[in-house]
Design an enzyme around this catalytic site. Structure first.
Site, PDB file in Angstrom:
ATOM      1  N   GLU A 204     -34.523 -32.471 -46.226  1.00  0.00           N
ATOM      2  CA  GLU A 204     -34.790 -33.665 -47.044  1.00  0.00           C
ATOM      3  C   GLU A 204     -33.839 -34.924 -46.688  1.00  0.00           C
ATOM      4  O   GLU A 204     -33.314 -35.194 -47.843  1.00  0.00           O
ATOM      5  CB  GLU A 204     -35.116 -33.569 -48.512  1.00  0.00           C
ATOM      6  CG  GLU A 204     -36.502 -32.684 -48.649  1.00  0.00           C
ATOM      7  CD  GLU A 204     -37.213 -32.362 -49.888  1.00  0.00           C
ATOM      8  OE1 GLU A 204     -36.129 -32.530 -51.049  1.00  0.00           O
ATOM      9  OE2 GLU A 204     -38.488 -32.643 -49.830  1.00  0.00           O
TER      10      GLU A 204
ATOM     11  N   GLU B 118     -41.322 -24.638 -46.976  1.00  0.00           N
ATOM     12  CA  GLU B 118     -41.705 -24.623 -48.054  1.00  0.00           C
ATOM     13  C   GLU B 118     -43.199 -24.739 -48.399  1.00  0.00           C
ATOM     14  O   GLU B 118     -43.849 -25.676 -47.754  1.00  0.00           O
ATOM     15  CB  GLU B 118     -41.136 -25.607 -49.145  1.00  0.00           C
ATOM     16  CG  GLU B 118     -39.821 -25.726 -49.039  1.00  0.00           C
ATOM     17  CD  GLU B 118     -38.950 -26.587 -49.820  1.00  0.00           C
ATOM     18  OE1 GLU B 118     -39.662 -27.390 -50.905  1.00  0.00           O
ATOM     19  OE2 GLU B 118     -37.577 -27.359 -49.529  1.00  0.00           O
TER      20      GLU B 118
END
Ligand code: GAL
Ligand code: MG
Length: 991
Positions: A433, A503
């Site tokens: 991220e 994820e």
């Protein structure tokens, strides 16, 4: 005052180049054993250090007063300094890189140590992890600076130290320029949180060892060893030891460093065979474990040693409720043990490298790693405004900014260079991220160029823009995509690279409910190499014990911090103490290595498929079977398994005969046959439940004598009296409010229609809709109640509407009740749901039973909680529980303890007096010492106050859980959105 920490050009001062982690030893035995504490060449500096904390680095005095002490490793926040703060995306300081707030706390550390300084030796000081940066002083002189919390910083301090006593001082700042790259979703902690030690090395030494393995034929492999030496004259001896301890070869490095191995034992997570390479010079011995293996992508499939592999992974943070980021090998092994026992085979080190011994343990115990670089920077999405930047651009401010280019590359290199010899690492991750931009292109190209033997991964590729190049990434990595997006990826051939979910199935609170749905796709598409659950464990702070003896776990906002993200850190498959959540049981069975399917044949025959990638079924498991007839075991036994190859299947005859009549189930439990260092033999790996005959299972209830009934009516009630009972029905609520049987009140408060549940974390986005519609405050209004005595029974009919203040109706119920002379109540509800309203959390009735009426037997999915979409860790059966045991104590209270697919539930006090509830269609039941209102209202489990009643819910259906706390919306099939349905229940008094 030095200000390297705010200067993007001074990431490190005087640090040694990053080298593959290895510890030098004085002798062969200890090197081969590899317990670094036993190395005479390592001076361990852990223990109590003098300590002083100052709230501002800029304002700290010239002379530090070391008034306190602190353990190393540890973090300040668990030692009474500073305070905890949990934040996810938002930077806990203004975004003004490279600067940090003037109030930048500093921890000053000091310790002395005695060194026997030898001529001809160098002394290298290693810090394995310091958050956020450190200024180093040796004997009063500035000796270096480094920033990058989760990678090693090493300094050659030879010239600063002398024989005898020396003093180290370290100033650790809470924030530095690097903090802009460490915006991981975690409690923000500070300090020297990993080990510190000095290595003594001969001046002429092997500076770096680099090992690459390749398969060179069907039964041959090659180990290429690259040595960097500080002195050209050094000619180390190389000895290769086989996994069984035998010596395979010994030679001088000058005789060649490419070692050929015939008939190699290949390393996989299922077969973690390790060779040992011993590198010996006159003055020291070093050893490296080697796993021979080869990972590559072919035709869009990830292959390990030529075979497709699938990740059953978890994301893992270094986190402990007591020690914070400071994690010992014992703590890690505890994690690995829990993982192995739940069929996990892969770990993503979210979102930074772990301590260097962590991958070594994964080599040994058998786990695949995605090793992530210490980078996360999407705090920029929270910046105000930003003109006409789109989301991708806002996400990518950091990697597109010149200021961060060098630091990003530095962090990626440190990750790779330290751990490049670890076979468990199959993928390097550039970080998490942090958007996409030139910094990642450059770092990714460097990775592929430097280590073409592994795959390169980066989640931020999602933020690639038109001018971006992602060709250096070997897999397409996504987080939390919906099932539809995954299907589209493969069906529309959006990319030819394998797909990995770095994820998925966000495990926050009660959930995840969609593990099985994702697994179906992982099994369906060869290019789908699996996923990593977010995340392994709940993060919380142990705040001591409560009066009732519970641990008090604190999350965001509980430490007085104003900026925080609440309980979003409590989102693991285990509680903070690593006790598995029911979601972990679910996941464990969804990814079980064996699966059975009933096949038509004479007798009972199943097709068993082996989902392991390398092991034959009989090498790891046997089978225990149970034939269950109407909830009772009718036959059981054990079977050895056939030699079913990986990904293969075989037919297995189970020596049972299904009894006549009733429900017949076959339970197959798979158990380990041999001992693994982390898993005992006989451990259950998972189970299948096959239905041989489907039928409803009835409770055992006494036959009741019929008798005559008396019906009376008041303004608000119908009173029904039988020989042994007196019931009161409310004409205003449309339900019974009293049921006295044998002189004992069975309902301690009136029954209710029930559409609400204590919102689960996974309800966080639907909850505002539910509350907007007034589900949580719906009022019940019954109309036109009538009662008649007919054929010896009382029949009541009533219309009921549920609606909340100022809002329109939610459901309309046509209800009919038949009370028979024995005291049984049959109710039939015909329900209409307002199509304009969101789907319902549940629909059913709620009963309040006397507090001591709390022992239950039920036939349904158990023994742990189960939901429409979260029941693969449970099985249909007859189970016994109590209201207290049935409560699943989530740190943040929420809906819990329901059981899907019930045929009946009987709840009684000790002598058997109570009620039995059943239905002719499977229903969901919930038994709890708490009301849903209490579970909704209290932010922590230790604040819960029990109801004065035992609360029993019987629901036509309860909506599934999904994983919408971060994942996609609940699948439509699991929502209670039918606009018309019928629900019948029968209630019998017991005892
Ligand atoms: C992801 C992130 C994780 C964690 C998770 C939510 O976006 O990578 O670090 O924040 O969401 O729990
Ligand atoms: Mg994040």
């Amino acid at each position: 005052m030095l200000d390297y920490h705010e200067n993007p050009e001074t990431l490190h001062v005087n640090t040694l180049p990053t080298r593959a982690y290895c510890i030098p030893y004085h002798d062969w035995q200890s090197a081969v054993r590899g317990e670094r504490g036993a190395s005479q060449r390592m001076l361990y500096l852990g223990g109590l250090w003098d300590f002083a904390y100052y709230p501002s680095y800029a304002a700290m005095p010239d002379t530090v007063e070391y008034a306190g002490s602190i353990p190393v490793p540890s973090v300040w926040q668990t030692q009474g300094y500073d305070r905890h703060q949990y934040t996810n995306v938002r930077y806990p300081f203004p975004y003004d890189p490279p600067f940090l707030p003037a109030e930048n706390p500093v921890g000053a550390y000091r310790r002395t140590f005695t060194l026997r300084k030898r001529d001809g030796f160098l002394y290298q000081l290693h810090f394995e992890g310091v958050d956020s940066c450190l200024y180093l002083y040796v004997n009063g002189a500035f000796a270096g600076f480094s920033q990058v919390s989760h990678s090693t910083s090493a300094f050659d301090i030879t010239d600063w130290v002398s024989d005898g006593e020396n003093t180290l001082e370290v100033r650790v700042l809470k924030w530095c320029f690097g903090s802009y790259l460490e915006d991981q979703d975690k409690f923000r902690m500070s300090g020297i949180f990993r080990d510190v030690y000095i290595l003594e090395r001969p001046e002429a030494h092997v500076e770096n060892v680099r090992i690459r393995t390749a398969l060179t034929g069907t039964a041959a492999a090659e180990i290429a060893v690259t040595l960097n030496v500080t002195d050209e004259r050094l000619d180390p001896t190389l000895t290769l030891i086989a996994p069984d301890g035998s010596r395979l070869m010994k030679r001088k490095a000058s005789d060649g460093t490419v070692l050929q191995v015939g008939d190699p034992m290949l390393w996989t997570a299922e077969t973690p065979a390790l060779y040992t390479l011993v590198i010996q010079t006159d003055a020291e011995v070093i050893a490296q474990r080697i796993g021979i293996r080869e990972v590559r992508v072919e035709n869009g499939v990830v292959l390990l040693n030529g075979k497709p592999v699938k990740f059953r992974g978890v994301n893992r943070h270094d986190s402990d409720p007591v020690t914070g980021y400071a994690i010992s090998p014992e703590q890690l092994v505890r994690d690995l043990r829990v993982m192995k026992r739940h069929n996990i085979n892969a770990i993503r080190t979210s979102h930074y490298p772990n301590a260097p011994w962590m991958p070594e343990l994964c080599d040994r115990y058998g786990f695949y790693l995605i090793s992530e670089s210490d980078i996360e920077a999407h705090g920029t999405v929270m910046l105000y405004g930003c003109g006409d930047m789109n989301l991708k651009q806002k996400f990518s401010i950091v990697p597109r900014s010149p200021m961060f280019q060098e630091a990003i590359l530095d962090r990626v290199q440190r990750n790779v260079l330290r751990d490049e010899n670890r076979p468990c690492i199959l993928l390097w991750s550039l970080g998490n991220e942090a958007g996409f931009g030139p910094a990642f292109e450059k770092a990714g190209r460097w990775v592929k160029d430097y280590d073409p033997t592994r795959l390169c991964h980066y989640e931020g590729m999602f933020y690639a823009q038109e001018d971006s190049d992602t060709s250096m990434l070997d897999v397409v990595s996504r987080m939390y995509p919906s099932l539809r997006e995954i299907t589209a990826y493969f069906e529309e051939k959006q990319d030819s690279r394998p797909l990995v979910l770095c994820e998925y199935i966000h495990a926050m609170g009660n959930g995840p409910g969609d593990a099985q749905e994702y697994q179906k796709l992982i099994d369906r598409y060869p290019g789908f190499c699996g996923g990593f659950v977010w995340e392994f464990c709940d993060h919380a702070v142990d705040a001591g014990g409560s009066a009732e003896g519970k641990r008090k776990y604190h999350y965001g906002g509980d430490s007085g911090e104003t900026l925080h993200d609440g309980n979003f850190c409590v989102d693991g498959l285990t509680y903070p103490n690593r006790r598995p959540h029911t979601g972990f049981l679910e996941y464990k069975n969804v990814v079980r290595p064996l699966r059975a399917r009933l096949i038509p044949a004479d007798g009972v025959t199943v097709e068993l498929s082996n989902r392991m990638d390398f092991l034959y079924a009989d090498e790891y498991a046997d089978l225990r079977y149970e034939l269950v007839h109407n909830g009772r075991i009718a036959a059981e036994g054990k079977l050895a398994l056939a030699h079913i190859p990986p990904h293969g299947s075989a037919e297995v005859r189970i020596p049972v005969v299904a009894p006549d009549g009733g429900a017949v189930l076959l339970n197959l439990f798979y158990r380990t046959v041999s001992e693994h260092p982390l898993v005992p033999a006989g451990h259950e790996l998972g189970f299948d439940q096959l239905t041989l005959r489907e039928a409803r299972v009835a409770p055992e209830l006494p036959e009741r004598q019929a008798g005559t009934l008396i019906l009376e009516e008041t303004e608000t009630q119908f009173l029904i009296q039988g020989e042994r009972f007196a019931y009161r029905f409310s004409k205003l609520s449309g339900l019974f409010e009293g049921m006295v049987f044998d002189g004992r009140e069975r309902l301690s408060a009136p029954m209710e229609y029930n559409i609400w549940r204590a919102p689960a974390d996974n309800d966080r986005y639907i909850r505002p809709e539910w509350e907007g519609a007034g589900f949580h405050e719906a009022q019940t209004r019954a109309n036109g109640a009538s009662a008649v005595l007919k054929s010896g029974a009382v029949i009541i009919a009533v219309h009921v509407v549920l609606a909340a203040v100022y809002r329109q109706w939610i459901v309309k119920i046509g209800a009919e009740f038949t009370v028979d002379p024995g005291g049984a109540i049959a109710m039939r509800l015909t329900v209409e749901k307002n199509a304009d309203m969101p789907f319902l959390p549940r629909f059913g009735v709620r009963l309040f039973l006397p507090k001591d009426c709390c022992r239950a037997a039920y036939y349904g999915f158990g023994p742990t909680e189960s939901y429409a979409d979260k029941r693969h860790g449970t099985r249909l059966g007859l189970f016994h529980t109590t209201a207290a045991e049935n409560h699943e104590d989530y740190i943040k209270p929420q809906e819990n303890g329901s059981h899907h697919g019930c045929d009946f539930v009987t709840v009684t006090e000790a002598r058997g007096a109570g009620l039995c509830v059943r239905s002719d269609t499977p229903f969901s039941m919930n038994l709890s010492p708490y009301t849903q209102e209490e579970l909704t209202a209290k932010p922590h489990n230790y604040e819960l106050v029990q109801s004065e009643h035992t609360v029993l819910c019987a629901d036509y259906w309860q909506s599934g859980l999904g994983s919408n706390s971060c994942g996609p919306e609940l699948l439509p099939g699991y929502r209670l959105s039918e606009t018309r349905f019928a629900f019948s229940l029968r209630i019998d008094p017991t005892g």
